[in-house]
Design a protein around this motif. Structure first.
Motif, PDB file in Angstrom:
ATOM      1  N   UNK A 187       0.845  -1.194   0.000  1.00 51.49           N
ATOM      2  CA  UNK A 187       0.000   0.000   0.000  1.00 51.49           C
ATOM      3  C   UNK A 187       0.885   1.251   0.000  1.00 51.49           C
ATOM      4  N   UNK A 188       1.546   1.455  -1.135  1.00 52.79           N
ATOM      5  CA  UNK A 188       2.432   2.608  -1.282  1.00 52.79           C
ATOM      6  C   UNK A 188       1.616   3.881  -1.464  1.00 52.79           C
ATOM      7  N   UNK A 189       2.306   4.982  -1.654  1.00 56.88           N
ATOM      8  CA  UNK A 189       1.626   6.278  -1.751  1.00 56.88           C
ATOM      9  C   UNK A 189       0.677   6.330  -2.946  1.00 56.88           C
ATOM     10  N   UNK A 190       1.031   5.665  -4.044  1.00 63.10           N
ATOM     11  CA  UNK A 190       0.181   5.696  -5.233  1.00 63.10           C
ATOM     12  C   UNK A 190      -1.136   4.972  -4.988  1.00 63.10           C
ATOM     13  N   UNK A 191      -1.072   3.773  -4.448  1.00 63.32           N
ATOM     14  CA  UNK A 191      -2.301   3.018  -4.179  1.00 63.32           C
ATOM     15  C   UNK A 191      -3.143   3.719  -3.109  1.00 63.32           C
ATOM     16  N   UNK A 192      -2.480   4.219  -2.077  1.00 66.15           N
ATOM     17  CA  UNK A 192      -3.208   4.902  -1.006  1.00 66.15           C
ATOM     18  C   UNK A 192      -3.925   6.134  -1.530  1.00 66.15           C
ATOM     19  N   UNK A 201     -11.096   3.219   2.265  1.00 68.55           N
ATOM     20  CA  UNK A 201      -9.895   2.843   3.004  1.00 68.55           C
ATOM     21  C   UNK A 201      -9.293   1.599   2.352  1.00 68.55           C
ATOM     22  N   UNK A 202      -8.032   1.279   2.640  1.00 70.91           N
ATOM     23  CA  UNK A 202      -7.458   0.043   2.101  1.00 70.91           C
ATOM     24  C   UNK A 202      -8.271  -1.198   2.483  1.00 70.91           C
TER      25      UNK A 202
END
Length: 339
Positions: A187-192, A201-202
């Motif tokens: 869950x890197x910055x791009x996916x988040x 939310x994830x």
């Protein structure tokens, strides 16, 4: 004097050479294995137990046993659990050093997209020393799940199906902490940022992804299915997903959801309760998670499995069109006697 000194040096070197030769004959001979073989040392094993396991596994050619060698070198109290590599070029001394120094070989652990954490616990225990009951108990324990930031209902979203290099004797808590780190890396910055832009939310993304995985195994179709369910959520419609009803019944043998199945009073019954269910109905695949984050924009709000049983679906923007699709599928089920 020079002659005596020379003789002394020659004798001394000869003695050393003889000692090396004797030592090699005792511990330096290799094992009779065809290729890479793994020796497993279990909790409670002593040098004698390991020695017997080596004899049955690798048929060592050295006359000095593992047990005897470990006592001679005072390493009998340093028998460490683990998975140790034995090759045709290994010898008893190198193996003893590996075991006493806990220099074991890692393995590739596959975390699969499975229906329940119970299934996952079984898969993990089949590859690692930890038993399934321990893992299962931890994942069903509210306090432990809370320590990781989840509930027993949302804990499936912790796991990102992939292959991870781990040690065979990794304790359950360390393994779950490692997988939590892998989750954070996924869950890197791009996916988040994509999830936040969607207002999810994830955990909610993983929950929707789990429904998509249960609806279709055809990856190219998943972004379209994601768009359909997001349309339903945005319109305030019930998701009406059959796989959530099957999950509510905990009966994965159900092949055809009937009206009686829809009567169950469960927050996972998306025919009765609006919005997403309390948590994932399976451990979602990366393909499904990314399908949600990169959903296909369209006007579809209905879907029905194709009557050719190809695993793909017919999509519709109107109920009339959906009804026609549903009738064709129902007829196909009846013709095959699927109830």
């Amino acid at each position: 004097m020079k002659i005596i000194s020379t003789i002394f040096v020659v004798v001394f070197l000869a003695a050393i050479a003889a000692g090396i030769a004797v030592g090699y004959s005792l511990v330096g001979k290799t094992f009779f294995v065809e290729g890479d073989t793994y020796l497993y040392v279990y909790p409670g094993d002593d040098a004698e137990a390991v020695s017997h396991r080596i004899d049955s596994l690798a048929a060592p050619s050295a006359p000095l046993s593992f047990s005897t060698l470990s006592h001679l070198l005072h390493r009998q109290d340093r028998i460490r659990t683990g998975r140790y590599l034995v090759t045709p070029s290994s010898n008893m001394l190198s193996l003893l050093r590996a075991i006493s120094n806990h220099n074991q070989q890692p393995l590739n652990l596959v975390v699969p997209s499975v229906r329940t954490v119970h299934d996952l616990a079984g898969r993990i225990s089949s590859r690692l020393l930890v038993d399934s009951v321990t893992i299962d108990g931890m994942l069903c324990d509210s306090l432990y799940c809370a320590s990781l930031g989840y509930t027993p209902q949302t804990i499936p979203s912790l796991f990102i199906p992939n292959t991870y290099e781990v040690y065979w004797d990794t304790p359950a808590d360390q393994l779950l902490q490692r997988l939590q780190c892998e989750h954070a890396a996924f869950w890197n910055s791009e996916r988040t940022a994509k999830a936040e832009a969607m207002g999810l939310t994830p955990i909610e993304v993983s929950t929707l992804a789990s429904i998509i995985d249960s609806e279709t195994s055809y990856n190219p179709e998943k972004p379209r299915v994601a768009g359909l369910y997001l349309n339903r959520l945005s319109h305030g419609m019930l998701l009406q997903s059959d796989p959530t009803v099957i999950f509510a019944h905990s009966d994965f043998t159900i092949r055809r959801v009937m009206h009686t199945h829809l009567l169950i009073d469960s927050p996972y019954n998306t025919y009765r309760y609006a919005g997403l269910p309390p948590g994932p109905i399976r451990i979602p695949s990366i393909a499904a998670i990314d399908a949600v984050l990169n959903y296909e924009p369209h006007d579809y709000i209905y879907m029905c499995a194709k009557e050719d049983f190809s695993g793909s679906h017919n999509f519709a923007a109107t109920y009339a069109e959906h009804s026609r699709n549903a009738r064709r599928y129902a007829q196909a089920l009846n013709q095959r006697g699927i109830k």
